[in-house]
Design an enzyme around this catalytic site. Structure first.
Site, short mmCIF file in Angstrom:
data_model
loop_
_atom_site.label_atom_id
_atom_site.label_comp_id
_atom_site.label_asym_id
_atom_site.label_seq_id
_atom_site.Cartn_x
_atom_site.Cartn_y
_atom_site.Cartn_z
N LYS A 19 0.31 76.05 30.66
CA LYS A 19 -0.31 75.97 29.22
C LYS A 19 -1.23 74.85 29.00
O LYS A 19 -2.08 74.76 28.26
CB LYS A 19 1.09 75.66 28.31
CG LYS A 19 0.98 75.42 26.86
CD LYS A 19 0.37 76.71 26.14
CE LYS A 19 0.14 76.55 24.80
NZ LYS A 19 -0.50 77.85 24.42
N CYS A 58 14.08 71.28 10.81
CA CYS A 58 13.73 72.80 11.07
C CYS A 58 14.84 73.57 11.42
O CYS A 58 14.64 74.71 11.20
CB CYS A 58 12.57 72.77 12.15
SG CYS A 58 10.94 71.96 11.77
#
Length: 1099
Positions: free
Chosen positions: A1094, A2
Site C-alpha cells: 500500500k 464512527c
C-alpha cells in the site's frame, strides 16, 4: 465516533470492547474510549488516537467487569438557495441556503446540514395569501406575537400571529452562461464567373467530372448542374472538397470573389435581453408544430411585430405574421437550425403544457436579463384588471408559477398565489399569481412592463389612482397603538388602534417623525419598510400525512431558512467539538454514574443543553452526545424512588426528547445488570450468543463472538437484563413491545468489514461519491494558502509517485489554462533534474504521507531552501510533519493496495487548488466552483453502469492492452493502464493518442485491445482521439471507449458529458471498475496484488 459497541454477559467486557473497537477501526477513528461497570464503579478510559494506542495508554485491559460500552418539513417544500434557484428540500444537496438576519432584516448565505425523519401521521397546513407550507407540529416558525418576533411550534399556533414571508431576494449572481453552437449547412450563391472558374481549373488539371467524383466524392451529376447553372448555390462542404482538389484557397474564394451564403442565420454565444424576452414568450405561449417551425400568437399584431424584430436582432431571421382563425395573429418562424439550437441549449422550451419550467441557467443570470425573461412571460400570459387593480398571470404548471413568483422577488415584487380548480373533466387546474400593492406595481413598471401599449397605459392609469395600500401583507408588525407607544410622542398621522398600518401610512409617519427631529425612531421604522421580509396573516389546519419522510435543515448563525417563501426555524447548528480527550466517547452525567456512546447527530442538543445548564448541569465537552446522560439524570429526578423500573422509564423519557439521527448504548453503575440501546436513523444491531448480548453499529463489532443478530429498526429501544438464570431482552417501539426477526450472518470478518462487498477495492470505488463530498470541503484555508504560494513562487513542482504522479500530471494541464507553468515530476528523479532554490515551491502528493521517494524529494527541497507543501490522506504521517503547508484529502482509510478513492480525492483537492489560484489572479472561477457539488452525482452515474462495465470486462480475451487519450486525460490513460496491469497482471500501457503513429500502432492487431478515454465533446482534442480510434479499428483492433458519446464500432462505457477540467475525476471510476471486474474474472487477489504494498517506504 464512527462506530460503537456495547456488551453485557459473562465474559470480560474490556476484552470484548477492545476487540470490537479494533474491528470497527477500518471505519476511521480520531479518538476512542470504553466505559465499564466494575464492582458498582463506572470506569471510563478514553483519549485521542488510534485504538491500539489509546488502549495501551489508558490500560483498557486492566479493568474487570462484565458490562460496558464503546462509542421537519414536507419533502415538496421549496427552499431558496443563494444562487436564486428554488429546490425541494428533499432534493437539496447544496451546502448553503438563504437565511434571515433579524438584526437588519436582510438575507444572507448560510451553511446547512440536512436531516430526514419518519413522518408522523398528522401534519399541519399553513396557508397565506402567498403560499402554503405543510409541516410537522413540532416544527418551529418565526412569528410576531404581541409585537415581538418569537419562535413558536406549529402545533401551538392559533392563527392570531403574523408569519414572516420573503419580500425581496438579494444575492450575488453569476451570468457566465455560454450557449453551444449547432451545425448549420451553408449554401453559397454562385455567379457565372465562379462557375466558369471551377470548370476551367478542372479542365486545366485534365480531370473529367467522373474523375472528380472518384477523387473527392462530389457526384458527377452535381458538378454538371453547378457548371451549367442548373443549381444556383452550392453546399459549403462540397465547395470545400472541390477547392481542395483544384488547389484553390477556400477562404480566398469566399472573400475575394465576395461569395454570400443564402441562409445566414446567427446564434448568440451568451444570453442577451432580447434573447431572454424571446425565451420567456415561447415558454408562455410558443408552439413547435414541427422540427423546423416555431409559432407565437397574440391578440395584438404590434406585439408580434416587436417579437419579429427581436428574432431579426438575435438570430438574423424574420418570420411571417398572419391572421389566425380567431381573434389573434400568428408569427411563424421557419428554420430547422433555429429549432435545433433551441433544442440543444434550452430543452425546457419543448416541455408539454402543464410541465413548463424555467431553464435552470436563468436563475444564475443578472437582474436585467431576468427582467427581460419575465417580460416575455407576461407578454404571453400576463393580463391587467383595471377594476381590481391587479396584474395577473395564470398557468397550469404549479412549479412554473412558483418559479415566476420567486424570480419576481428579485425586484421586490410580491405576488400572491392561488389555485383554481377546474370543473371541466380532464382539464388541469390553473395556478395564478396576482400583483396588487402599489410598491410592487411601481417595481413591475420600472423593471419588467409589457410590450403591448394598451397594457402599459392601463398600468399607468391604475398607478395614478393607487395609494400605498397593502392588505395582504404588513411591513411593520406593530399595531397603531404599539407604534404610538414606541415613538413616545403624539402623532397626527394615526390614532390608537389594534389594526396595522399600510405602507402608505408608515411613509407618512416617517415624514412626521423626521419633521419632529426623531430621526432614530424614523430610521427604525424605515428599516422595516426597506426590509427583505414582510409579515402576513394565515390559516392553519391539520391534514393527514401523504409522505413517508419529512425533512429539516440545520442552519448556522441565524437558525432559519426560507421554505415556500415562509421563514422557518431550523434544528440548531450542531457543534460536535474538536478532537480532544474531553470530546472522546463515552460521555457521562454530572455524578458520573451514567455513560453513553452515540453514533449520529442530536439535532436539538443545543436547546436541551441550554435547559439542562439552567437546571445546574455541568458539561465537560463540546459534543451533542453529552446531553443524553445529563437528560437521563434529569429525568431520574422526577421519581421518588430510584429503582431499575424507574431508571428504564427515565431512559425512555429522555430518548423521547431527542431529535436527530442516533444509535445509543447506555449503562449505569447503579444497575450493572442492564444494557440499553436505542436507534433512530443510525444503524444499531443486537448480537446474541450463549454467554451474553452485544450492541454494535455494525456486525463487525461482535462477529468474532457470534453470527446471530437482530437488526433494530427506527424507533426501537432495546433493554437487556442479565438475570441469575439467563437474560431477558425486550424491544419496544412507540411504547409497544415488538418482535424482530433474528438472522444468521454468513459473512466472515473480512466480508463484514467490506460492508458485504466481495473486496475492499469495490467498496472503496463505490464510496467515492460520499468521499468527494468531504474532499470538496476539507482544508479550505490550507488550499488558499498553498494557492498563494503557487502565485508567489517562480518555480513550482508537484512531486509524486505512481497514482499520485498521475494526479500531479492533471494539475499541469489545469494551471496551464491559467498561464502558470507547474511541473509534475517523478519524485524518484527529482534529485537528478529538479532546479531548486529559495524561489521554488515543491509540493509532494502522497496518500500515506510515508512514500520514500516523495519524502526524499521534499527533504532535498528543504535542504535547498525551497518552500514545501504536502497533499496527504493520513494525519500525523511523516509528510505532514516535514512540509511547511499540509493539505488533508479527507478520503478516509483505504485498505485495498490499488488506489481508487484516494486518487479522485487528490484530483478534487487539486481542482480546488486550481480554482483558488484563479481567484487570486482575478479570474471568474464561479463556473468551475459550481461543478464541485455536481461531481458526486456524476460519479454515481458512472457507478450505476457497473453491470455494463462488468460485462465488457468479462468479454476482454487478449493479454495486451493500450490505454490512449489526449490533453488532460493523458493522465487518465496512464492511471487506467496502471490500475489494469497492477491487479489483472496483464500487460497494459498508457500513452497519448498522438504517440500511436510513433511506433505503437505497429503492435495493433486482433491480439491488442485499445481502451480509448474520449474527452468531452467540446474539447479541442475530441476529434483527434476519434481519429485515433479509427486508426485502431482500421488495423483490426478492438476498441473499448470510455466516452460521453456513442462511438460506432466500439464497446462503449458511457460517462456524463462534463467540462473537461473535471473529466479526469468523473472518468476514473469507469476504468477502475473495468480493471476490477477483469481481475475478479481472472481470479486475482484484488485487494493485495502480488509483489505490491500500500505504501512504498523503501527506495
Amino acid at each position: 465516533m464512527c462506530g460503537i459497541i456495547g456488551y453485557i454477559g459473562n465474559d470480560k467486557a474490556p476484552k470484548i470492547l477492545l476487540n470490537g473497537l479494533r474491528r470497527l477501526e477500518y471505519r476511521g477513528y480520531d479518538s476512542c474510549g470504553i466505559g465499564v461497570v466494575d464492582n458498582n464503579k463506572l470506569i471510563i478510559k478514553k483519549n485521542v488516537g488510534k485504538v491500539e494506542e489509546v488502549a495501551k495508554k489508558e490500560r483498557f485491559l486492566d479493568i474487570d467487569g462484565n458490562i460496558g460500552i464503546g462509542h421537519c418539513l414536507h419533502p415538496d417544500t421549496y427552499v431558496i438557495l443563494p444562487d436564486g434557484r428554488m429546490k425541494k428540500i428533499s432534493e437539496i444537496d447544496e451546502d448553503e441556503v438563504l437565511s434571515v438576519n433579524f438584526e437588519d432584516l436582510k438575507l444572507y448565505n448560510k451553511k446547512i446540514k440536512k436531516f430526514k425523519h419518519k413522518a408522523p401521521k398528522i401534519l399541519y397546513k399553513i396557508k397565506t395569501a402567498f403560499s402554503e407550507l405543510i409541516t410537522t407540529g413540532e416544527h418551529k416558525l418565526f412569528v410576531v406575537e404581541n409585537g415581538k418576533i418569537v419562535e413558536k411550534c406549529v402545533k401551538d399556533l392559533n392563527g392570531s400571529e403574523l408569519i414572516g414571508v420573503v419580500r425581496k431576494l438579494n444575492y450575488s449572481f453569476n451570468d457566465n452562461v455560454e450557449f453551444k453552437d449547432v451545425y448549420v449547412e451553408r449554401h453559397y450563391k454562385l455567379d457565372e464567373t465562379i462557375r466558369n472558374k471551377l470548370r476551367k481549373v478542372r479542365e486545366k488539371l485534365g480531370l473529367t467530372r467522373k474523375d472528380v467524383e472518384k477523387l473527392c466524392g462530389v457526384k458527377e451529376i452535381y458538378i454538371v448542374k453547378i457548371e451549367t447553372g442548373k443549381l444556383e448555390s452550392i453546399e459549403e462542404e462540397r465547395l470545400k472538397k472541390l477547392c481542395s482538389l483544384y488547389g484553390i484557397n477556400f477562404e480566398e474564394i469566399i472573400y475575394r470573389d465576395n461569395l454570400h451564403y443564402t441562409n445566414p442565420v446567427k446564434f448568440p454565444k451568451t444570453p442577451t435581453p432580447e434573447l431572454m424576452q424571446i425565451i420567456g414568450y415561447i415558454i408562455g405561449d410558443g408552439h413547435f408544430p414541427s422540427n423546423r417551425m416555431l409559432r407565437l400568437k397574440d391578440e395584438r399584431k404590434e406585439v408580434l411585430e416587436e417579437y419579429n424584430q427581436l428574432f431579426k436582432t438575435v438570430f438574423n431571421l424574420e418570420g411571417n405574421i398572419k391572421k389566425g382563425d380567431g381573434n389573434y395573429y400568428i408569427l411563424e418562424i421557419n428554420s430547422k437550425y433555429l429549432i435545433d439550437w433551441f433544442r440543444e441549449n434550452i430543452p425546457e422550451l419543448f416541455n408539454k403544457t402543464g410541465n413548463e419550467r424555467t431553464p435552470e441557467f436563468v436563475f444564475r443570470l443578472n437582474n436585467d436579463l431576468v427582467a427581460s425573461y419575465l417580460r416575455g412571460i407576461f407578454d404571453a400570459e400576463g393580463y391587467i384588471r383595471a377594476e381590481a387593480k391587479q396584474i395577473g398571470i395564470g398557468m397550469t404548471s404549479k412549479c412554473f408559477i412558483k418559479e415566476i413568483q420567486f424570480l419576481l422577488l428579485r425586484f421586490g415584487i410580491l405576488a400572491s398565489y392561488s389555485k383554481i380548480k377546474r370543473k371541466e373533466e380532464n382539464w388541469n387546474n390553473t395556478h395564478k399569481l396576482l400583483i396588487s400593492d402599489k410598491k410592487s406595481f411601481e417595481l413591475f413598471k420600472k423593471y419588467i412592463g409589457f410590450t403591448a401599449k394598451d397594457k402599459m397605459e392601463k398600468l399607468e392609469a391604475i398607478l395614478n389612482k393607487m395609494k400605498g395600500l397593502n392588505f395582504r401583507y404588513i411591513s411593520i408588525p406593530l399595531t397603531k397603538k404599539e407604534i404610538r407607544e414606541f415613538v413616545g410622542v403624539p402623532l397626527k398621522t394615526i390614532k390608537n388602534g389594534d389594526n396595522y398600518c399600510t405602507d402608505y401610512t408608515i411613509e407618512k409617519i416617517i415624514e412626521e417623525l423626521n419633521s419632529k427631529g426623531l430621526y432614530d425612531k424614523a430610521e427604525y421604522l424605515k428599516r422595516f419598510l426597506d426590509a427583505d421580509i414582510v409579515w402576513t396573516k394565515f390559516k392553519i389546519e391539520e391534514v393527514e400525512s401523504d409522505v413517508e419522510y419529512v425533512y429539516d435543515l440545520e442552519v448556522e448563525d441565524y437558525h432559519n431558512f426560507i421554505g415556500n417563501l415562509i421563514i422557518n426555524h431550523n434544528s440548531r447548528w450542531a457543534t460536535h467539538g474538536n478532537v480532544c480527550k474531553e470530546n472522546a466517547h463515552p460521555h457521562t452525567d454530572c455524578k458520573e454514574e451514567i455513560a453513553v456512546v452515540h453514533n449520529g447527530i442530536i439535532s436539538n442538543y443545543k436547546e436541551l443543553k441550554d435547559e439542562l445548564m439552567k437546571k445546574g448541569h455541568k458539561f465537560k465537552s463540546e459534543t451533542d452526545t453529552e446531553v443524553v446522560p445529563h437528560l437521563i439524570e434529569e429525568e431520574l429526578k422526577k421519581f421518588k424512588e430510584i429503582n431499575e423500573e424507574n431508571y428504564i422509564k427515565a431512559v425512555k423519557n429522555a430518548i423521547k426528547k431527542l431529535k436527530g439521527t442516533y444509535a445509543l448504548v447506555i449503562i449505569n453503575k447503579n444497575f450493572p445488570n442492564l444494557l440499553i440501546g436505542a436507534r433512530n436513523e443510525s444503524p444499531l444491531i443486537l448480537g446474541i450468543n450463549d454467554d451474553g448480548y452485544f450492541l454494535g453499529s455494525d456486525i463487525t463489532a461482535f462477529l468474532d463472538y457470534t453470527n446471530k443478530a437482530i437488526p433494530l429498526e427506527d424507533g426501537d429501544v432495546v433493554v437487556i437484563k442479565k438475570k441469575e438464570n439467563g437474560y431477558e431482552v425486550t424491544i419496544e417501539n412507540n411504547g409497544n413491545t415488538v418482535e424482530r426477526e433474528m438472522m444468521e450472518i454468513n459473512w466472515d470478518i473480512s466480508s463484514a468489514e467490506k460492508m458485504g462487498y466481495p473486496h475492499f477495492m469495490l467498496k472503496e470505488i463505490m464510496e467515492q461519491p460520499e468521499v468527494l463530498k468531504v474532499s470538496a470541503k476539507i482544508s479550505a484555508e490550507e488550499i488558499k494558502e498553498l494557492a498563494k504560494c503557487i502565485k508567489d513562487y517562480d518555480r513550482v513542482y508537484f512531486v509524486a509517485m505512481g497514482t499520485s504522479l498521475h494526479a500531479a500530471m492533471v494539475v499541469e494541464y489545469l494551471f496551464a489554462k491559467l498561464g502558470k507553468l507547474v511541473i509534475a515530476c517523478d519524485a524518484s528523479e527529482f534529485l537528478n533534474k529538479g532546479v531548486v532554490d529559495d524561489k521554488t515551491l515543491v509540493i509532494g502528493i502522497t496518500q500515506s504521507g510515508e512514500t520514500y521517494d516523495t519524502l526524499k524529494a521534499l527533504r532535498f527541497a528543504k535542504k535547498n531552501k525551497a518552500k514545501t507543501g504536502a497533499i496527504v490522506n493520513v494525519l500525523g504521517s511523516t509528510a505532514t510533519r516535514e512540509a511547511d503547508i499540509t493539505v488533508m484529502m479527507g478520503a478516509g482509510i483505504e485498505i485495498a493496495v490499488c488506489a481508487t478513492k484516494t486518487y479522485t480525492s487528490q484530483l478534487m483537492i487539486l481542482y480546488r487548488l486550481f480554482i483558488e489560484y484563479g481567484k487570486l489572479l482575478g479570474r471568474d472561477m464561479s463556473e468551475y466552483e459550481k461543478e464541485i457539488d455536481k461531481i458526486p452525482n456524476y460519479i454515481k452515474e458512472v457507478l450505476d453502469k457497473k453491470e455494463t462495465i462488468k460485462e465488457i470486462a468479462n468479454n476482454l480475451k487478449v493479454n495486451n492492452y493500450i490505454f490512449i487519450s489526449k490533453g488532460i486525460n493523458i493522465a487518465s490513460a496512464l492511471e487506467g493502464a496502471l490500475k489494469f496491469k497492477e491487479i489483472t497482471y496483464l500487460h497494459a500501457e498508457g500513452m497519448s493518442g498522438g504517440l500511436l503513429k510513433h511506433g505503437t500502432i505497429s503492435l495493433i492487431d486482433e491480439n491488442m485491445d485499445t481502451v480509448a478515454i474520449v474527452p468531452p465533446r467540446d474539447s479541442a482534442v475530441f476529434n483527434s482521439i476519434l481519429s485515433n480510434i479509427e486508426e485502431v479499428k482500421a488495423r483490426g483492433g478492438k476498441v473499448i471507449a470510455i466516452t460521453p458519446t456513442e462511438i460506432d464500432g466500439a464497446e462503449n462505457i458511457l460517462v456524463p458529458e462534463v467540462i473537461e477540467e473535471i473529466s479526469p475525476i468523473v472518468y476514473a471510476p469507469a476504468f477502475q471498475l473495468l480493471a476490477y471486474y477483469k481481475a475478479v474474472e481472472l481470479g486475482r487477489d484484488v485487494d493485495k496484488p502480488r509483489g505490491l504494498a500500500k505504501s512504498v517506504t523503501v527506495e
